[in-house]
Write an enzyme that holds these catalytic residues in place. Structure first.
Site, PDB file in Angstrom:
ATOM      1  N   GLY A 236       0.852  -1.185   0.000  1.00 51.04           N
ATOM      2  CA  GLY A 236       0.000   0.000   0.000  1.00 51.04           C
ATOM      3  C   GLY A 236       0.886   1.232   0.000  1.00 51.04           C
ATOM      4  N   THR A 466       2.765  -6.269   6.997  1.00 47.15           N
ATOM      5  CA  THR A 466       3.837  -6.139   7.982  1.00 47.15           C
ATOM      6  C   THR A 466       3.757  -7.171   9.096  1.00 47.15           C
ATOM      7  OG1 THR A 466       2.406  -4.458   8.906  1.00 47.15           O
ATOM      8  CG2 THR A 466       4.284  -3.700   7.651  1.00 47.15           C
ATOM      9  N   ALA A 508       0.566  -1.645  15.399  1.00 45.88           N
ATOM     10  CA  ALA A 508       1.029  -2.482  16.512  1.00 45.88           C
ATOM     11  C   ALA A 508       0.736  -1.807  17.849  1.00 45.88           C
ATOM     12  CB  ALA A 508       2.522  -2.771  16.383  1.00 45.88           C
ATOM     13  N   LYS A 631      10.983 -11.283  14.612  1.00 48.55           N
ATOM     14  CA  LYS A 631      11.114 -11.712  13.216  1.00 48.55           C
ATOM     15  C   LYS A 631      10.368 -10.769  12.267  1.00 48.55           C
ATOM     16  CE  LYS A 631      11.281 -16.132  11.382  1.00 48.55           C
ATOM     17  NZ  LYS A 631      10.709 -17.479  11.175  1.00 48.55           N
ATOM     18  N   GLU A 703       7.859   2.471   9.353  1.00 56.58           N
ATOM     19  CA  GLU A 703       8.365   3.553   8.520  1.00 56.58           C
ATOM     20  C   GLU A 703       9.606   4.220   9.103  1.00 56.58           C
ATOM     21  OE1 GLU A 703       4.661   5.511   6.356  1.00 56.58           O
ATOM     22  OE2 GLU A 703       4.230   4.908   8.400  1.00 56.58           O
TER      23      GLU A 703
HETATM   24 MO1  MOS Z   1       2.185   5.126   5.544  1.00 58.76          MO
HETATM   25  S1  MOS Z   1       3.013   6.230   3.989  1.00 58.76           S
HETATM   26  O1  MOS Z   1       1.822   6.318   6.684  1.00 58.76           O
HETATM   27  O2  MOS Z   1       0.816   4.444   4.734  1.00 58.76           O
END
Ligand code: MOS
Length: 736
Positions: A236, A466, A508, A631, A703
């Site tokens: 995404g 993720t 998370a 992991k 990120e």
């Molecule tokens: Mo992320 S660029 O905050 O979906």
């Protein structure tokens, strides 16, 4: 044994590699028709005529929709922020605001028929020259838009005076290209209306709830008459965190033809219809004493936006919070409105751009003062957020710098540019620090104990790829006292308890905290039954005497125990559900400043004749609070670093200066790192439980790991070559 903290493999991994995970366009729909978008080739003007006669007569065609016959949508009762989406509504009038804007939609029995009919449509335009973004004049062209998520400008102390009075000054302009998200899975929407007037949208989106709210506003139907479903995402990267016109087109087309309609963007359309990262022009000035202690920071950023949405890329945000500066810190953001579709967040928005300027400027300061770049950062570390004056909840930046440097072998670096070599290659080593916004969003979840001893977790949140399915499994398993393989997680459907979008690396800490609360609530209900239910096994005891493990409740004093399954059966229940609602105070209103941190170290090898930069090795040290799954966290870090390598060395979207169109049409012209570009990546987690950040102790991670890769590499390139490249990506022609 606790599941949290274990390196558990993805619970959806087998399904994904075996092709069993259904992505939006994979979901079969009985009787579905297919839609194809025809789009504008000009960037500014209007359609004078659209001849659809040929398309209407083409085989299989069910409908040809243009602004003349498209059902009307409700204009703009929202800003592009709430619910998040591009505010331009498709096929409502003859105006053209950007190249790639939909001008017609063809619906046909098959995709080939729809696409072919689309080629038969003839549009004639009244064309005006497009407003473009010009890096050279951006600062003069820029305007201050209305405030968006954060204040546009900030000023603490008197930065300009501090810089003017400083013994050492750095002032530079840093620029970078537009970029595109390029997820492997294209955007797609399938729309189905049932006989009761309920619309179900299967949409490739990072926000089922936001898409539901936006569709309800625009289509003028109640939210509870719209379901949005997205169980799996094939990438995404922020592009799917907004709603875009194609989703609305699919919804209305399905109504017009009275059949389910599937609309999947072509790879070429992905470059003009679903956002991009806006280029930035950033000016940064640092003032410091001769020991490298910062006295002032000024950081200003300009980015292009569309003519209808003021998307602000908060690139100077990092400078508000990362380093202390005794005299003051000032920042500002402006935009230039251009004939483009709206930019949107992309793979560490704001911070990934801003840190390039800030952390390259810090490297320039290190060389100007003769202070080692790691030591320079240690000298400017701060326990107090310079912007809000609040203490940081946790800030292991010092550990990131020192432990990362030790792992990297920073002490073997010789500081002089061009002083390290490997045969004919120049070797360079660079470092950068980073701070990343910790988002706090409300979310709900439900955890149900089933009669067979299993549990079900449900939330209208997302696994963007993720590992959310996995970490929610771990958290619920521990709270219930149950093996992870007894727990199933369902996500991505608005019929589940409302949660937040998968944006800002927030899931998370937030949506998963709601799962923790729901699992605890389910456990408490079971404990109540054991104490006071039918034929209560622990009658007379108190809840503090009961522990849960291995799917059973145990009275610790006597070892008397009962499984969840037996407890439910004894009470005549087929299931028992607990609800969780996590509703944190917004970060800005809390007592502490909450951020994630990192220090990253890059070594590059530069070919002195060709200017070719190769990444040799990379160490990233991260403080993202408590790590729920080492992991999946390591996998996120590896992915984030690779994004950063793309930003540093490869990624750039090109615009045709005459027509204003993005030139990119497919992966062949848009370079991203592939396996051969990436060496072994070394990842360290140095943070600990952050009780302020979330009940789980976790801070945002994904990120964060993409941030500051680019400045670390650019600083390494300077160290290798003596050339300071202030424009991303660092392509070879800039080094020749
Ligand atoms: Mo992320 S660029 O905050 O979906």
């Amino acid at each position: 044994m606790n599941a949290v903290g274990q390196p558990i493999s993805r619970v959806d991994g087998r399904l994904k590699v075996a092709g069993g995970a259904r992505y939006t366009a994979d979901i079969p729909l009985e009787g579905a028709a297919h839609a194809a978008i025809v789009y504008s080739t000009i960037a500014n003007g209007r359609t004078v005529a659209i001849d659809t006669a040929g398309a209407e007569k083409a085989p299989g065609v069910l409908a040809v929709l243009t602004h003349k016959n498209m059902p009307r949508m409700n204009p703009l009762p929202w800003s592009h922020l709430r619910p998040q989406g591009q505010t331009y509504l498709p096929l409502q009038d003859d105006r053209i605001h950007y190249a790639g804007q939909p001008i017609a939609l063809v619906v046909a029995a098959t995709l080939d028929q729809a696409t072919h009919a689309g080629t038969l449509i003839e549009a004639s335009y009244e064309t005006h020259s497009p407003t473009m973004f010009d890096l050279r004049t951006a600062k003069e062209d820029a305007i201050e838009p209305p405030q968006r998520m954060w204040p546009l400008s900030s000023s603490v102390g008197n930065a300009d005076k501090a810089i003017a009075d400083a013994a050492v000054r750095i002032e530079q302009v840093y620029t970078m290209s537009d970029r595109h998200h390029n997820p492997m899975e294209p955007h797609a929407t399938s729309a189905v209306w049932d006989d009761a007037g309920t619309l179900t949208l299967y949409d490739s989106t990072q926000m089922v709830v936001g898409t539901q709210k936006l569709a309800a506003l625009v289509l003028g139907i109640p939210e509870d008459k719209i379901n949005v479903v997205c169980e799996y995402l094939g990438g995404g990267f922020g592009g799917k965190s907004w709603s875009w016109p194609h989703t609305l087109l699919a919804a209305l087309a399905a109504k017009v033809v009275n059949r389910p309609v599937r609309l999947q963007l072509t790879r070429a359309q992905m470059y003009s219809m679903v956002g991009h990262q806006a280029a930035t022009v950033q000016t940064i000035a640092l003032g410091a004493d001769r020991a490298g202690k910062l006295t002032g920071i000024r950081h200003d950023s300009v980015n292009p936006t569309s003519v209808f949405d003021d998307y602000v890329e908060y690139a100077a945000l990092a400078s508000r919070h990362l380093w202390g500066a005794s005299g003051g810190i000032a920042t500002g953001h402006k935009v230039v409105r251009v004939n483009r579709n709206s930019p949107v967040v992309l793979r560490a928005p704001m911070e990934a751009q801003g840190h390039f300027a800030l952390e390259c400027a810090m490297d320039e300061l290190a060389y100007a003062t003769g202070v080692d770049p790691v030591e320079l950062r240690l000298r400017n570390d701060t326990d107090t957020d310079p912007y809000s004056g609040r203490p940081f909840s946790t800030r292991a930046l010092r550990e990131c710098l020192t432990k990362g440097a030790a792992r990297f072998g920073w002490d073997k670096r010789t500081p002089e540019p061009r002083s390290m070599r490997d045969g004919r290659y120049l070797i360079g080593q660079g470092v950068a620090g980073a701070i990343f916004t910790h988002w706090r969003w409300p979310g709900k979840a439900r955890v149900t104990l089933n009669g067979d001893g299993s549990a079900l977790v449900e939330a209208a949140a997302h696994d963007i790829g993720t590992g959310t399915y996995t970490v929610m499994t771990q958290v619920a398993a521990d709270a219930l006292g149950m093996a992870p393989d007894k727990v199933t997680v369902r996500l991505g459907d608005t019929r589940l308890p409302e949660s937040h979008p998968a944006i800002g690396s927030s899931t998370a800490a937030n949506a998963t905290s709601a799962v923790l609360l729901a699992a605890r609530a389910a456990r408490e209900k079971a404990v109540e039954l054991a104490l006071a239910g039918r034929d209560a096994p622990f009658a007379g005891a108190v809840s503090a005497d009961i522990m849960v493990a291995d799917g059973r409740l145990t009275l610790t004093k006597t070892n008397l125990n009962i499984t969840y399954a037996d407890l439910l059966a004894r009470n005549g229940l087929s299931s028992l559900a607990g609800d969780g609602s996590y509703d944190p105070v917004e970060e800005v209103n809390g007592p502490k400043a909450i951020f994630s941190f990192s220090a990253v170290f890059a070594e590059v090898r530069v070919d002195p004749d060709l200017g070719l930069v190769r990444l040799n090795r990379f160490v990233g040290a991260y403080d993202a609070g408590r790590i729920i799954n080492p992991k999946t966290s390591r996998s996120q870090a590896i992915g984030g670093i690779i994004w950063g390598v793309g930003q540093a060395l490869l990624e750039q979207s090109e615009t045709d200066p005459a027509s204003g169109q993005f030139i990119n049409r497919n992966y062949s012209g848009y370079l991203v790192p592939s396996n051969a570009d990436i060496p072994e990546l070394d990842v360290l987690f140095v943070g600990g439980f952050d009780e302020e950040a979330s009940p789980l102790g976790a801070k945002g991670l994904g990120e964060l790991t993409a941030v500051s890769v680019a400045p670390a590499i650019a600083n390494a390139v300077y160290h290798a070559t003596g050339k300071r490249i202030r424009d991303l990506p660092v392509t070879l022609e800039k080094l020749l």
